[in-house]
Each structure stands twice: as structure tokens, then as C-alpha cells.
Design a protein around this motif. Structure first.
Motif, short mmCIF file in Angstrom:
data_model
loop_
_atom_site.label_atom_id
_atom_site.label_comp_id
_atom_site.label_asym_id
_atom_site.label_seq_id
_atom_site.Cartn_x
_atom_site.Cartn_y
_atom_site.Cartn_z
N SER A 145 0.83 -1.21 0.00
CA SER A 145 0.00 0.00 0.00
C SER A 145 0.86 1.25 0.00
N SER A 146 1.97 1.22 0.72
CA SER A 146 2.88 2.39 0.76
C SER A 146 3.46 2.67 -0.62
N PHE A 147 3.82 1.62 -1.35
CA PHE A 147 4.38 1.82 -2.69
C PHE A 147 3.30 2.27 -3.68
N VAL A 148 2.07 1.83 -3.49
CA VAL A 148 0.98 2.34 -4.33
C VAL A 148 0.80 3.84 -4.10
N GLU A 149 0.87 4.26 -2.84
CA GLU A 149 0.78 5.70 -2.53
C GLU A 149 1.96 6.46 -3.13
N GLY B 283 3.45 5.63 -5.87
CA GLY B 283 3.10 5.76 -7.29
C GLY B 283 2.15 6.92 -7.53
N ASN B 284 1.18 7.09 -6.65
CA ASN B 284 0.25 8.22 -6.77
C ASN B 284 1.00 9.55 -6.65
N PHE B 285 1.95 9.60 -5.75
CA PHE B 285 2.75 10.82 -5.58
C PHE B 285 3.56 11.11 -6.85
N LEU B 286 4.24 10.09 -7.38
CA LEU B 286 5.10 10.29 -8.55
C LEU B 286 4.30 10.67 -9.79
N ARG B 287 3.04 10.25 -9.85
CA ARG B 287 2.21 10.51 -11.02
C ARG B 287 1.96 12.00 -11.24
N GLN B 288 2.26 12.81 -10.26
CA GLN B 288 2.02 14.25 -10.37
C GLN B 288 3.10 14.97 -11.19
N PHE B 289 4.21 14.29 -11.48
CA PHE B 289 5.37 14.95 -12.06
C PHE B 289 5.65 14.39 -13.46
N SER B 290 5.66 15.26 -14.45
CA SER B 290 5.90 14.81 -15.82
C SER B 290 6.47 15.97 -16.63
N GLU B 291 6.94 15.64 -17.83
CA GLU B 291 7.48 16.68 -18.72
C GLU B 291 6.41 17.67 -19.15
N GLU B 292 5.14 17.25 -19.12
CA GLU B 292 4.05 18.15 -19.49
C GLU B 292 3.77 19.18 -18.40
N GLY B 293 4.29 18.94 -17.21
CA GLY B 293 4.07 19.87 -16.09
C GLY B 293 3.79 19.12 -14.81
N LYS C 243 -0.32 19.32 -8.94
CA LYS C 243 -0.52 18.89 -7.56
C LYS C 243 -1.95 18.39 -7.36
N SER C 244 -2.06 17.21 -6.77
CA SER C 244 -3.37 16.60 -6.53
C SER C 244 -3.70 16.63 -5.05
N ALA C 245 -4.90 17.07 -4.73
CA ALA C 245 -5.32 17.17 -3.33
C ALA C 245 -5.47 15.80 -2.68
N SER C 246 -5.62 14.76 -3.49
CA SER C 246 -5.86 13.42 -2.93
C SER C 246 -4.57 12.68 -2.56
N VAL C 247 -3.42 13.23 -2.92
CA VAL C 247 -2.14 12.55 -2.65
C VAL C 247 -1.70 12.82 -1.22
N LEU C 248 -1.35 11.76 -0.53
CA LEU C 248 -0.95 11.87 0.87
C LEU C 248 0.37 12.62 1.03
N GLN C 249 0.46 13.40 2.10
CA GLN C 249 1.70 14.10 2.50
C GLN C 249 2.20 15.10 1.45
N ASN C 250 1.31 15.57 0.57
CA ASN C 250 1.74 16.46 -0.50
C ASN C 250 2.28 17.79 0.03
N ASP C 251 1.68 18.29 1.09
CA ASP C 251 2.12 19.60 1.61
C ASP C 251 3.57 19.55 2.06
N LEU C 252 4.00 18.39 2.54
CA LEU C 252 5.37 18.25 3.01
C LEU C 252 6.36 17.96 1.88
N PHE C 253 5.91 17.26 0.83
CA PHE C 253 6.85 16.68 -0.12
C PHE C 253 6.80 17.24 -1.55
N PHE C 254 5.68 17.79 -1.98
CA PHE C 254 5.53 18.16 -3.39
C PHE C 254 6.57 19.20 -3.82
#
Length: 352
Positions: free
Chosen positions: A8-12, A14-24, A27-38
Motif C-alpha cells: 500500500s505504501s508503494f501504491v501511494e 506511485g500516486n505521488f510520482l504521477r504528479q510529475f511529468s514533462e508536461e508539467g 498537484k493533486s489534493a488526494s495525494v498523501l503528504q503532499n504539503d510536506l513533499f511536493f
């Protein structure tokens, strides 16, 4: 700690990494710990090239997206379905990681943790920051992982088994140093492409991806072509032109100039398009900015040759000409069950 919690931690992640791409970066509100890490991760991506000149933001983001695609619950379930880790007694598994391409050691890191073991990580000086950041994110998601992840700065000690990756020279040292422990020792490998002249322009553009991604520094990058007698390289070079911007990177351009000069001073015959040289050569390992090639008479001889040299080959690219070959453009997007050197890492860890 239960495997389902680690998964489950690795799935989360994956959700975090999905926010970052060459297209831009979105930031997703549903991703855990985003305020600390994004924002911190955005800064790390931007700074990565200052830590390692080969780690451009483009290549960092490609690696991140590849792992984002891999770290889904469906992919992890499919990968793990062939193994039973219920009787695992956690061991300390040391990892000696390479640093030739971004996050090259992440699969070993993932494998150790998801099989239930503890990991001792010695990163390469060329890739010190990305994996440590992702580990910090995982620990924030699942604090119990803190006791299962250790990064080692000095000598690797106190391990029960080891997975070490390096050159052929360092592998000899690894084999001696780790001789009393269960181990996987990885050496130099290269990837090849087998062409027959029927490839489409799109196929050859995909081959360019296999050649130029990460500037050709990965063991899954194509460094050698096998082509039929009298093969015409015109279409190959037309397709490679799609990657002409690679010469804008100073480190790549310096290698191109140097290696071309060495070849010319040695009176080697070259084909050249001003950012890639190709040279007839029996070796598998070509220098940066160059690809070697050999002519063949029939596919049977190539199949026999590649089978005989299997320990030097990471993967083979072709249009279904060679059994178990990889499709054009896919070498740097392995699936979780595409093991380096064809050594089943999870089976090794399950038998400790």
C-alpha cells in the motif's frame, strides 16, 4: 510488518510520482503528504543536474513517470502473485547500487522491502538523492518502514545477503568480498537491436528512443545493431534525426567530439550524422554518442550468437525477429517482472 501495508505504501508512492511529468507538475489534493513533499521534490528534480550532469530534468521525469506507471496495485499484485512470502524471516539485505541512470537501483530497493526483508542501501555517488527522498516519503506514509530502511555512508556491514551492481572490474571485488554471503552480483551488460530492413519509420524512431534515452548510459540502451548484408542506413539516419537536440547537451557533445576524433585518428570507417557515429565493430559496448553494427547472413546465426553471449546481453530489440525480444522504444520501460540479467530477484529473496 504486513506485506499488504508495504504494498500500500508503494501504491501511494506511485500516486505521488504521477504528479510529475514533462508536461508539467500538477498537484493533486488526494495525494498523501503532499504539503510536506511536493515542492521539495520539484526542487530536487530541478537541482538533479547540478548533482550529476547527466541527470537532466527530462530524464529524471521520464524515470519518475516509468515508476509511476509501474507502482499500481494491479501491477504489484500481478508481480507478486507467483510468490509466497508468508514464511519469510526478515533478513538484512545490503544493496550496492549503480548510478548510471536515475533511480537505477529502485527495483532492488522495492524488491527487498516488499518481500519482507530489511534493506541496507549504499548509493552511488552519482545518484545519492532521489532514492533517499522516495524512502523519506515512504516512511512518512508508513512510519514502521523507518526501522526497515537504512542508508549506509561508509562500509557496508551487518548484512545477511547482498545485491551489488557494478562494472566487470568491481564485480570481481564484489565476488571476493561477498563470497561468504548469498548474493546477486551484476556486471556490465549491453542491449542490441536486430534489424531486417522492413522496419517502418516509426519503428526506427522507437529504436532511437532505445539508443538515446539517458544518453545511452543504461544497460538497457541499445549500443549495437545487427543488420543484413547490404543494409541501407538512410532510413535509420532519417529516423535518428528526431533526436538531433541531444547534441545540445554539453556532456554529450563533448563525448561525441572526443570519440569521433579517436575513431578518425585510428582511421576507422564511420557513418556520421553530426550527433551520432556508427561503426562496424564486433564489440557490444560502444562509447557514448556511438553505436556499433555488424552484418549478418541469416537470423539463425544471430540467434545462436546471442544465446552464446547471453551473459553480455541485457535485452534484444527487434520486430519479432528474435524470440523474447523487446518492442522498439520499450527498453527503458521494463515491467516489474522484467528482471535485470534475467535473475529473479524475488525468488532469491524468498529463499534466504
Amino acid at each position: 510488518m504486513l506485506q499488504i501495508e508495504i504494498k500500500s505504501s508503494f501504491v501511494e508512492l506511485g500516486n505521488f510520482l504521477r504528479q510529475f511529468s514533462e508536461e508539467g507538475n500538477i498537484k493533486s489534493a488526494s495525494v498523501l503528504q503532499n504539503d510536506l513533499f511536493f515542492d521539495e521534490f520539484v526542487n530536487l528534480i530541478e537541482l538533479s543536474q547540478s548533482h550529476n550532469g547527466w541527470f537532466t530534468p527530462e530524464h529524471i521525469l521520464f524515470s519518475i513517470q516509468s515508476w509511476a506507471k509501474a507502482l499500481t496495485e494491479d501491477n504489484l499484485n500481478q508481480w507478486l502473485s507467483n510468490y509466497d512470502f508468508s514464511k519469510i524471516e526478515p533478513k538484512k539485505v545490503g544493496l550496492v547500487l549503480a548510478g548510471n541512470i536515475p533511480l537505477v537501483g529502485f527495483h532492488d530497493f522495492l524488491s527487498v522491502l516488499i518481500s519482507g526483508h530489511d534493506v541496507l542501501v549504499k548509493t552511488s555517488s552519482n545518484d545519492q538523492y532521489l532514492l533517499k527522498f522516495l524512502a523519506k516519503y515512504l516512511i512518512a506514509i508508513q512510519p514502521e518502514l523507518n526501522s526497515k530502511i537504512t542508508f549506509v555512508e561508509g562500509k557496508l556491514e551487518g548484512f545477511d545477503a547482498v545485491i551489488a551492481t557494478g562494472s566487470n572490474n568491481t564485480a570481481r571485488y564484489f565476488e571476493y568480498y561477498f563470497k561468504d554471503k548469498p548474493s546477486i552480483i551484476r556486471k556490465n551488460r549491453n542491449s542490441v537491436a536486430v534489424l531486417d530492413g522492413t522496419e517502418t519509420f516509426e519503428d526506427l524512431v522507437g529504436l532511437g528512443e532505445d539508443i538515446f534515452r539517458y544518453f545511452g548510459l543504461g544497460c538497457r540502451n541499445v549500443s549495437k545493431l545487427f543488420v543484413p548484408k547490404d543494409y541501407n542506413f538512410d532510413n535509420f539516419f532519417k529516423a535518428m534525426y528526431e533526436y538531433r537536440d541531444v547534441i545540445q547537451y554539453e556532456k554529450y557533445a563533448n563525448n561525441y567530439d572526443y570519440n569521433k576524433a579517436v575513431f578518425l585518428m585510428s582511421n576507422f570507417q564511420l557513418l556520421d550524422n553530426e550527433f551520432l557515429t556508427i561503426k562496424e565493430d564486433t564489440s557490444y559496448a560502444s562509447p557514448i554518442s556511438s553505436v556499433f553494427y555488424e552484418f549478418y547472413e541469416n537470423l539463425e546465426e544471430i540467434t545462436t550468437r546471442l544465446n552464446a553471449d547471453a551473459e553480455q546481453i541485457q535485452c534484444v530489440v527487434s520486430k519479432n525477429l528474435i524470440p523474447n525480444s523487446v518492442a522498439f522504444g520499450q527498453t527503458q520501460q521494463p515491467r516489474l517482472w522484467d528482471y535485470a540479467d534475467n535473475v529473479d530477484t524475488l525468488a532469491f529473496l524468498n529463499n534466504l
